[in-house]
Design a protein around this motif. Structure first.
Motif, PDB file in Angstrom:
ATOM      1  N   ASN A  26       1.966 -34.574   3.476  1.00 41.44           N
ATOM      2  CA  ASN A  26       0.512 -34.675   3.446  1.00 41.44           C
ATOM      3  C   ASN A  26      -0.063 -33.444   4.147  1.00 41.44           C
ATOM      4  O   ASN A  26      -0.016 -33.331   5.367  1.00 41.44           O
TER       5      ASN A  26
ATOM      6  N   SER B 272      -3.295 -32.507   3.928  1.00 38.04           N
ATOM      7  CA  SER B 272      -4.763 -32.547   3.918  1.00 38.04           C
ATOM      8  C   SER B 272      -5.379 -31.941   5.162  1.00 38.04           C
ATOM      9  O   SER B 272      -6.481 -31.421   5.097  1.00 38.04           O
TER      10      SER B 272
ATOM     11  N   ASP C 274       4.073 -33.819  -3.083  1.00 35.85           N
ATOM     12  CA  ASP C 274       2.712 -33.651  -2.580  1.00 35.85           C
ATOM     13  C   ASP C 274       2.037 -35.015  -2.499  1.00 35.85           C
ATOM     14  O   ASP C 274       1.492 -35.524  -3.475  1.00 35.85           O
TER      15      ASP C 274
ATOM     16  N   THR D  35      -2.826 -32.011  -2.105  1.00 35.26           N
ATOM     17  CA  THR D  35      -3.522 -30.931  -1.391  1.00 35.26           C
ATOM     18  C   THR D  35      -2.678 -29.670  -1.202  1.00 35.26           C
ATOM     19  O   THR D  35      -3.046 -28.805  -0.417  1.00 35.26           O
TER      20      THR D  35
ATOM     21  N   THR E 284      -4.490 -26.325  -1.428  1.00 29.28           N
ATOM     22  CA  THR E 284      -5.379 -25.998  -0.313  1.00 29.28           C
ATOM     23  C   THR E 284      -4.580 -25.622   0.926  1.00 29.28           C
ATOM     24  O   THR E 284      -4.809 -24.587   1.545  1.00 29.28           O
TER      25      THR E 284
ATOM     26  N   ASN F 169      -0.965 -28.844  -6.632  1.00 29.70           N
ATOM     27  CA  ASN F 169      -1.356 -30.212  -6.326  1.00 29.70           C
ATOM     28  C   ASN F 169      -0.546 -31.212  -7.140  1.00 29.70           C
ATOM     29  O   ASN F 169      -0.325 -31.020  -8.329  1.00 29.70           O
TER      30      ASN F 169
END
Length: 120
Positions: free
Chosen positions: A39, A41, A63, A67, A70, A94
């Motif tokens: 994770n 994020s 994933d 994310t 990003t 992603n």
């Protein structure tokens, strides 16, 4: 000759299912035979591959939160090769999933399977 005898003659072991780990949200060292939902994020993560792999060792990354584009996952080879190069490997698609299998000192870790969803 049975199938298991034939496989034994070729020195082949049928891999066991991967052990799924809790979701990773920080840097970690992977263990062969394990799968890791990651994770990213909150931030990027570095996943370090095992130090002394054996032929056939497998590690998988998934994933978890969609994310990776990003905040990606950097796969650190821990001094071994990835796809025959001494390098790190970035996971940045992603909802991707990638499996690495260790072959030998010459080729190192090879991407044996992966899923990278299409870009919409």
């Amino acid at each position: 000759m049975s199938t298991s005898q034939q496989l034994a003659a070729f020195n082949y072991n049928v891999p066991s299912p991967l052990v799924w780990n809790p979701v990773k949200t920080a840097n970690f060292t992977a263990v062969a035979g394990n799968a890791y939902p990651t994770n990213t994020s909150s931030s990027s993560i570095t996943a370090t591959l095992p130090l002394s792999p054996k032929a056939g060792d497998t590690v998988q990354f998934v994933d978890y939160a969609g994310t990776w584009s990003t905040n990606n996952v950097t796969v650190n080879s821990n001094g071994k090769k990835i796809n025959s190069n001494l390098t790190t490997y970035g996971l940045a698609s992603n909802r991707g999933t990638v499996s690495f299998v260790y072959v030998d000192e010459t080729q190192g870790w090879i991407i044996s399977a992966g899923y990278f969803p299409p870009v919409n």
